[in-house]
Design a protein around this motif. Sequence first.
Motif, PDB file in Angstrom:
ATOM      1  N   LEU A  33      -9.112  13.015   1.253  1.00 49.11           N
ATOM      2  CA  LEU A  33      -8.404  11.860   1.797  1.00 49.11           C
ATOM      3  C   LEU A  33      -8.579  11.771   3.304  1.00 49.11           C
ATOM      4  O   LEU A  33      -8.798  10.682   3.865  1.00 49.11           O
ATOM      5  CB  LEU A  33      -6.920  11.952   1.439  1.00 49.11           C
ATOM      6  CG  LEU A  33      -6.021  10.815   1.953  1.00 49.11           C
ATOM      7  CD1 LEU A  33      -6.494   9.480   1.406  1.00 49.11           C
ATOM      8  CD2 LEU A  33      -4.573  11.074   1.570  1.00 49.11           C
ATOM      9  N   GLU A  34      -8.522  12.925   3.976  1.00 42.30           N
ATOM     10  CA  GLU A  34      -8.728  12.944   5.427  1.00 42.30           C
ATOM     11  C   GLU A  34     -10.119  12.447   5.787  1.00 42.30           C
ATOM     12  O   GLU A  34     -10.304  11.697   6.749  1.00 42.30           O
ATOM     13  CB  GLU A  34      -8.519  14.360   5.965  1.00 42.30           C
ATOM     14  CG  GLU A  34      -8.735  14.479   7.465  1.00 42.30           C
ATOM     15  CD  GLU A  34      -8.698  15.918   7.954  1.00 42.30           C
ATOM     16  OE1 GLU A  34      -8.926  16.135   9.158  1.00 42.30           O
ATOM     17  OE2 GLU A  34      -8.449  16.816   7.129  1.00 42.30           O
ATOM     18  N   SER A  35     -11.119  12.870   4.992  1.00 46.09           N
ATOM     19  CA  SER A  35     -12.492  12.443   5.259  1.00 46.09           C
ATOM     20  C   SER A  35     -12.658  10.947   5.037  1.00 46.09           C
ATOM     21  O   SER A  35     -13.411  10.281   5.753  1.00 46.09           O
ATOM     22  CB  SER A  35     -13.457  13.216   4.350  1.00 46.09           C
ATOM     23  OG  SER A  35     -13.402  14.602   4.613  1.00 46.09           O
ATOM     24  N   VAL A  36     -11.965  10.408   4.033  1.00 43.97           N
ATOM     25  CA  VAL A  36     -12.008   8.958   3.796  1.00 43.97           C
ATOM     26  C   VAL A  36     -11.430   8.220   4.995  1.00 43.97           C
ATOM     27  O   VAL A  36     -11.992   7.220   5.464  1.00 43.97           O
ATOM     28  CB  VAL A  36     -11.249   8.595   2.513  1.00 43.97           C
ATOM     29  CG1 VAL A  36     -11.098   7.077   2.393  1.00 43.97           C
ATOM     30  CG2 VAL A  36     -11.965   9.138   1.291  1.00 43.97           C
ATOM     31  N   LEU A  37     -10.295   8.698   5.496  1.00 41.57           N
ATOM     32  CA  LEU A  37      -9.660   8.057   6.642  1.00 41.57           C
ATOM     33  C   LEU A  37     -10.544   8.147   7.884  1.00 41.57           C
ATOM     34  O   LEU A  37     -10.540   7.247   8.735  1.00 41.57           O
ATOM     35  CB  LEU A  37      -8.302   8.695   6.920  1.00 41.57           C
ATOM     36  CG  LEU A  37      -7.241   8.515   5.812  1.00 41.57           C
ATOM     37  CD1 LEU A  37      -5.962   9.271   6.170  1.00 41.57           C
ATOM     38  CD2 LEU A  37      -6.942   7.033   5.579  1.00 41.57           C
ATOM     39  N   ASP A  38     -11.316   9.251   7.987  1.00 38.84           N
ATOM     40  CA  ASP A  38     -12.221   9.419   9.129  1.00 38.84           C
ATOM     41  C   ASP A  38     -13.576   8.756   8.902  1.00 38.84           C
ATOM     42  O   ASP A  38     -14.456   8.843   9.775  1.00 38.84           O
ATOM     43  CB  ASP A  38     -12.441  10.914   9.411  1.00 38.84           C
ATOM     44  CG  ASP A  38     -11.182  11.603   9.902  1.00 38.84           C
ATOM     45  OD1 ASP A  38     -10.276  10.896  10.382  1.00 38.84           O
ATOM     46  OD2 ASP A  38     -11.103  12.851   9.784  1.00 38.84           O
ATOM     47  N   THR A  39     -13.748   8.139   7.713  1.00 40.18           N
ATOM     48  CA  THR A  39     -15.035   7.546   7.295  1.00 40.18           C
ATOM     49  C   THR A  39     -16.177   8.547   7.404  1.00 40.18           C
ATOM     50  O   THR A  39     -17.298   8.194   7.762  1.00 40.18           O
ATOM     51  CB  THR A  39     -15.370   6.276   8.108  1.00 40.18           C
ATOM     52  OG1 THR A  39     -15.549   6.625   9.486  1.00 40.18           O
ATOM     53  CG2 THR A  39     -14.276   5.230   7.965  1.00 40.18           C
ATOM     54  N   ASP A  40     -15.874   9.802   7.102  1.00 44.49           N
ATOM     55  CA  ASP A  40     -16.881  10.869   7.103  1.00 44.49           C
ATOM     56  C   ASP A  40     -17.368  11.027   5.664  1.00 44.49           C
ATOM     57  O   ASP A  40     -16.909  11.884   4.911  1.00 44.49           O
ATOM     58  CB  ASP A  40     -16.271  12.167   7.618  1.00 44.49           C
ATOM     59  CG  ASP A  40     -17.331  13.215   7.926  1.00 44.49           C
ATOM     60  OD1 ASP A  40     -18.477  13.059   7.443  1.00 44.49           O
ATOM     61  OD2 ASP A  40     -17.033  14.188   8.632  1.00 44.49           O
ATOM     62  N   TRP A  41     -18.342  10.189   5.290  1.00 44.61           N
ATOM     63  CA  TRP A  41     -18.712  10.062   3.878  1.00 44.61           C
ATOM     64  C   TRP A  41     -19.450  11.281   3.348  1.00 44.61           C
ATOM     65  O   TRP A  41     -19.440  11.537   2.147  1.00 44.61           O
ATOM     66  CB  TRP A  41     -19.539   8.793   3.671  1.00 44.61           C
ATOM     67  CG  TRP A  41     -18.819   7.567   4.127  1.00 44.61           C
ATOM     68  CD1 TRP A  41     -19.163   6.726   5.143  1.00 44.61           C
ATOM     69  CD2 TRP A  41     -17.575   7.053   3.606  1.00 44.61           C
ATOM     70  NE1 TRP A  41     -18.235   5.726   5.294  1.00 44.61           N
ATOM     71  CE2 TRP A  41     -17.257   5.898   4.366  1.00 44.61           C
ATOM     72  CE3 TRP A  41     -16.715   7.466   2.581  1.00 44.61           C
ATOM     73  CZ2 TRP A  41     -16.103   5.151   4.117  1.00 44.61           C
ATOM     74  CZ3 TRP A  41     -15.567   6.720   2.339  1.00 44.61           C
ATOM     75  CH2 TRP A  41     -15.273   5.583   3.096  1.00 44.61           C
ATOM     76  N   ILE A  46     -19.020  15.745  -0.650  1.00 41.74           N
ATOM     77  CA  ILE A  46     -18.942  17.186  -0.901  1.00 41.74           C
ATOM     78  C   ILE A  46     -17.602  17.549  -1.541  1.00 41.74           C
ATOM     79  O   ILE A  46     -17.543  18.272  -2.547  1.00 41.74           O
ATOM     80  CB  ILE A  46     -19.138  17.979   0.399  1.00 41.74           C
ATOM     81  CG1 ILE A  46     -20.574  17.813   0.920  1.00 41.74           C
ATOM     82  CG2 ILE A  46     -18.846  19.466   0.168  1.00 41.74           C
ATOM     83  CD1 ILE A  46     -20.816  18.463   2.264  1.00 41.74           C
ATOM     84  N   SER A  47     -16.516  17.040  -0.972  1.00 44.25           N
ATOM     85  CA  SER A  47     -15.186  17.345  -1.503  1.00 44.25           C
ATOM     86  C   SER A  47     -15.021  16.827  -2.924  1.00 44.25           C
ATOM     87  O   SER A  47     -14.439  17.508  -3.784  1.00 44.25           O
ATOM     88  CB  SER A  47     -14.113  16.735  -0.595  1.00 44.25           C
ATOM     89  OG  SER A  47     -14.219  17.211   0.721  1.00 44.25           O
ATOM     90  N   ALA A  48     -15.536  15.624  -3.180  1.00 46.77           N
ATOM     91  CA  ALA A  48     -15.428  15.055  -4.524  1.00 46.77           C
ATOM     92  C   ALA A  48     -16.187  15.905  -5.539  1.00 46.77           C
ATOM     93  O   ALA A  48     -15.706  16.128  -6.666  1.00 46.77           O
ATOM     94  CB  ALA A  48     -15.953  13.619  -4.528  1.00 46.77           C
ATOM     95  N   PHE A  49     -17.357  16.394  -5.160  1.00 41.35           N
ATOM     96  CA  PHE A  49     -18.134  17.263  -6.051  1.00 41.35           C
ATOM     97  C   PHE A  49     -17.354  18.531  -6.368  1.00 41.35           C
ATOM     98  O   PHE A  49     -17.338  18.988  -7.512  1.00 41.35           O
ATOM     99  CB  PHE A  49     -19.480  17.611  -5.414  1.00 41.35           C
ATOM    100  CG  PHE A  49     -20.602  16.719  -5.845  1.00 41.35           C
ATOM    101  CD1 PHE A  49     -21.052  16.729  -7.160  1.00 41.35           C
ATOM    102  CD2 PHE A  49     -21.209  15.858  -4.945  1.00 41.35           C
ATOM    103  CE1 PHE A  49     -22.088  15.899  -7.564  1.00 41.35           C
ATOM    104  CE2 PHE A  49     -22.242  15.014  -5.343  1.00 41.35           C
ATOM    105  CZ  PHE A  49     -22.681  15.037  -6.648  1.00 41.35           C
ATOM    106  N   VAL A  50     -16.721  19.121  -5.356  1.00 41.10           N
ATOM    107  CA  VAL A  50     -15.950  20.351  -5.574  1.00 41.10           C
ATOM    108  C   VAL A  50     -14.818  20.090  -6.565  1.00 41.10           C
ATOM    109  O   VAL A  50     -14.600  20.869  -7.505  1.00 41.10           O
ATOM    110  CB  VAL A  50     -15.399  20.887  -4.245  1.00 41.10           C
ATOM    111  CG1 VAL A  50     -14.409  22.031  -4.498  1.00 41.10           C
ATOM    112  CG2 VAL A  50     -16.530  21.368  -3.349  1.00 41.10           C
ATOM    113  N   VAL A  51     -14.086  18.997  -6.381  1.00 42.86           N
ATOM    114  CA  VAL A  51     -12.963  18.676  -7.264  1.00 42.86           C
ATOM    115  C   VAL A  51     -13.436  18.455  -8.691  1.00 42.86           C
ATOM    116  O   VAL A  51     -12.881  19.008  -9.652  1.00 42.86           O
ATOM    117  CB  VAL A  51     -12.207  17.439  -6.746  1.00 42.86           C
ATOM    118  CG1 VAL A  51     -11.175  16.977  -7.772  1.00 42.86           C
ATOM    119  CG2 VAL A  51     -11.521  17.750  -5.424  1.00 42.86           C
TER     120      VAL A  51
END
Length: 214
Positions: A33-41, A46-51
């Motif tokens: 969620l933090e990466s989405v807010l930072d637009t750090d795609w 990477i985070s989505a793959f881990v989840v």
Amino acid sequence: MARSGQLDALLEDRRVNAGIGWALLAFVAVATLESVLDTDWVWVVISAFVVVLAALPAVIYRSARVMVPWEVLLLATLPMLARSLAGPGTLGQVAAYLSVAAVALIIAVELDVFTAVRMTTSFAVVFVVIATMATAGSWAVVQWLSDIYLGTTFIYPTSPPVGPAVDEAALESLMWDFVAATAAGLLGGLVFALYFRERSDTRLTPLGASGEGK
């Protein structure tokens, strides 16, 4: 999937592992969620793959107790913490490659533990290293094409065309990225070889093995 007596026994002994694992996944979800807010795609992917990969065994076996070893997930979350503290830059880039290596490590562990596939120590190391290097190489190509055709500045400090000196400096930086990706892959492979292979028989008996679960 129907649960066997062996699976019931395995699940009964995995409560602590699953509890820690889901807690770590909650941290990864917050990081996403933090990466989405930072637009750090990059970190979003990477985070989505881990989840997804970490939750996959629980979905397949229809039980929240079926989870990869929590130590694997810890290795995946540590680079995300480093990225949050370091921000953009060289350390953040290395953290990204460590996370990619952790994703490859999760895949290797899940194949070895939850399927009939068995990996030798050397093959596991090669698998994680190659997967990490291939990801780094593919991402470098995407960044270069974006700089050339879309005018972005992922690799070059300014939009192309650039001078020979700038091009050489960007190429050198890219080569160091590949070195970092290789080192991250080796680290992930060695972790698998030196730790998880030794403990898989006592921590997570493969579901297809004969005999009772540990």
